[in-house]
Write an enzyme that holds these catalytic residues in place. Structure first.
Site, short mmCIF file in Angstrom:
data_model
loop_
_atom_site.label_atom_id
_atom_site.label_comp_id
_atom_site.label_asym_id
_atom_site.label_seq_id
_atom_site.Cartn_x
_atom_site.Cartn_y
_atom_site.Cartn_z
N LYS A 78 0.86 -1.19 0.00
CA LYS A 78 0.00 0.00 0.00
C LYS A 78 0.89 1.24 0.00
CE LYS A 78 -3.85 2.00 2.68
NZ LYS A 78 -4.71 1.81 3.87
N SER A 153 -9.59 1.85 2.95
CA SER A 153 -8.74 2.59 2.05
C SER A 153 -7.69 1.73 1.34
CB SER A 153 -8.01 3.69 2.83
OG SER A 153 -7.18 3.13 3.82
N SER A 177 -9.71 -0.50 7.18
CA SER A 177 -9.18 -0.39 5.82
C SER A 177 -8.48 -1.60 5.26
CB SER A 177 -8.22 0.80 5.74
OG SER A 177 -8.96 1.98 5.59
N1 GLN Z 1 -12.96 4.40 6.48
C1 GLN Z 1 -12.33 4.73 7.72
C2 GLN Z 1 -11.83 6.14 7.67
O1 GLN Z 1 -12.00 6.75 6.65
C3 GLN Z 1 -11.19 3.79 8.01
C4 GLN Z 1 -10.00 4.07 7.19
C5 GLN Z 1 -8.82 3.24 7.58
O2 GLN Z 1 -8.95 2.21 8.23
N2 GLN Z 1 -7.66 3.72 7.20
O3 GLN Z 1 -11.32 6.66 8.61
#
Ligand code: GLN
Length: 491
Positions: A78, A153, A177
């Site tokens: 990532k 994400s 995410s």
């Molecule tokens: N969707 C959640 C956020 O936007 C989690 C994102 C993540 O785990 N990085 O904060």
């Protein structure tokens, strides 16, 4: 069998048996990436030359009799994990041309063990989002249906694993995410206990919630990857000073007597019926294998979402202060220093990141700090204690990962609250600092994957991995592949 559809453990066997070389393996994946990335946008950066050089070195090490669990294995990373000498954007225009001088510890450990880095995968900017639509560069498409999001994400990593563009990938999980995109793309996603894997070199979003995790083709591969990246690190004082156990060695297929709690607050109206049904069927399968299932209650679940968004945005607003046009990445020169800050941040950050910086700054400001931030921290403690009480009676908690299967690209893009709800079942795990895994457990009528979440006590990765692996020995949801060639005909 096609090289690109091998799991990590199959690839290792093949490499050891000299059925193919690491260079052949890397070539097979790179070719596939070049065929399909145009349709999927899973990678931001493809690391062609360096990957082949790493593969050649791996082949030499193998020839010298060396053996590590990932030696010569093609891995995707990532793009929020720092890679020495390889562009690391965090999905943001503000870091478009940023090349770190160091590796994140998780990356360094894979590198030392001889993994081959195929490239850097797309993400929501600074890991803020649930669909990978917030990337400053491109929208990743779900390999099961290109009109849909891969989740986020870590959507690029999830799509890359699902489409056989890598053997396995690293992702990060602050509120879901790793698990949510794993669920939406039909792959296995492991979120580790806070402190299990070093956060050093992970570009920070919410420092008390962030964790480095794995997206893989099965639980065995997730266990192998965690064995390599896990363990204490002097460069991260919040990592726990203990080596990672050999997780793969503990996968014995046995869940007899495993106590599984099913929290009623995770089966709520608004959840897609097919999701709830598939998750319940998955739990029944574990019961049939000898697990003992009981209903439990986690009453504070309903307030977890606002608590998470208060804490995550507060921490993000502090963490993102470092992107000022002076130290890293983009600089838009202004009339004076303050003007330079404003112009740089105005041009470099996307809308969602700006929204969160404003929310977080507000929550931390004098006069509101006690009312919002401190209160959120108190409720976070309650949530954590609730999990601790629940884990006195059960070993694993089973829930859905996401209330729905993959949604359409654009469907929630203009409605932040709807988007935030995508993580309603995953973010409690981060607030409590425990571990969780998402495993494929079915498909909806549209042919989209569904995930089952297994949550474990802090540092009980061995328990959830064993349960997930046992489940996968008796089901084949995780081995199904999207019909890529048909999907992309004419594209
Ligand atoms: N969707 C959640 C956020 O936007 C989690 C994102 C993540 O785990 N990085 O904060």
């Amino acid at each position: 069998m096609k090289l690109s559809s091998l799991t990590l453990h199959e690839a290792r066997e093949g490499l050891r048996a000299r059925q193919f070389s690491s260079v052949e393996l890397a070539r097979a994946f790179l070719t596939r990436i070049h065929e399909l990335n145009g349709a999927l946008n899973a990678f931001i950066t493809v690391n062609d030359e360096e990957a082949l050089a790493q593969a050649r070195t791996a082949d030499e090490r193998i020839a010298n009799g060396e053996d590590t669990p990932v030696l010569g294995a093609p891995i995707a990373l990532k793009d929020v994990l720092s890679t020495r000498g390889l562009r690391t954007t965090a999905g943001s225009r503000i870091l478009e041309n940023y090349v770190p001088a160091w590796d994140a510890t998780s990356v360094a450990r894979l590198r030392a063990a001889g993994a081959v880095f195929l490239g850097k995968t797309n993400l929501d900017e600074f890991a803020m989002g649930s669909s990978t639509e917030n990337s400053g560069f491109q929208v990743t498409h779900n390999p099961w249906d290109r009109t849909r999001v891969p989740g986020g994400s870590s959507g690029g990593s999830a799509a890359a694993v699902a489409a056989d563009l890598c053997c396995a990938a690293l992702g990060t999980d602050t509120g879901g995410s790793v698990r949510q995109p794993a669920s939406l793309c039909g792959v296995t996603g492991l979120k580790n206990t806070y402190g299990r894997v070093s956060r050093y070199g992970l570009i920070a979003y919410g420092s008390s919630l962030d964790s480095v995790g794995v997206l893989a083709k099965d639980a065995r591969d997730a266990a192998i990857m965690l064995g390599v990246i896990g363990g204490g690190d002097p460069l991260d004082s919040t990592s726990v000073d203990a080596p990672a156990p050999d997780y793969a060695a503990g996968l014995d297929g046995n869940v007899r007597g495993l106590r599984i709690g099913v929290p009623r607050e995770y089966f709520i109206p608004g959840t897609q019926t097919e999701v709830a049904d598939a998750v319940r069927a998955g739990i029944e399968q574990l019961r049939a294998l000898g697990a003992v299932v009981q209903e439990i209650s986690l009453p504070s679940t309903g307030v977890a979402l606002p608590v998470y968004y208060m804490i995550a945005t507060a921490e993000a607003s502090a963490n993102l202060a470092r992107f000022d046009g002076v130290r890293y990445g983009l600089r838009v020169q202004g009339a004076d220093l303050i003007d330079t800050y404003r112009r740089t941040r105005g041009a470099g950050f996307g809308d969602e990141v700006k929204r969160r910086i404003m929310l977080g700054t507000y929550a931390l400001s004098a006069g509101y700090y006690d009312a919002y931030y401190i209160r959120a921290q108190k409720v976070r403690t309650l949530i954590k204690q609730e999990f601790e009480r629940a884990f006195a009676d059960v070993d694993v908690i089973a829930t859905p990962v996401s209330p729905t299967t993959a949604f359409k690209i654009g469907e929630k893009a203009d409605d932040p609250i709807q988007m935030y709800l995508a993580d309603i079942f995953t973010l409690t795990c981060n607030l409590a600092g425990i571990c969780g895994i998402s495993v494929p457990c079915g498909f909806d009528a549209a042919g989209l994957p569904i995930g089952l979440q297994l949550l474990g006590k802090a540092f009980d990765e061995n328990v959830i991995l064993r349960a997930a692996d046992a489940y996968q020995r008796h089901t084949n949801w995780h081995t199904r592949k999207p019909m890529l060639s048909l999907t992309y005909q004419g594209c």
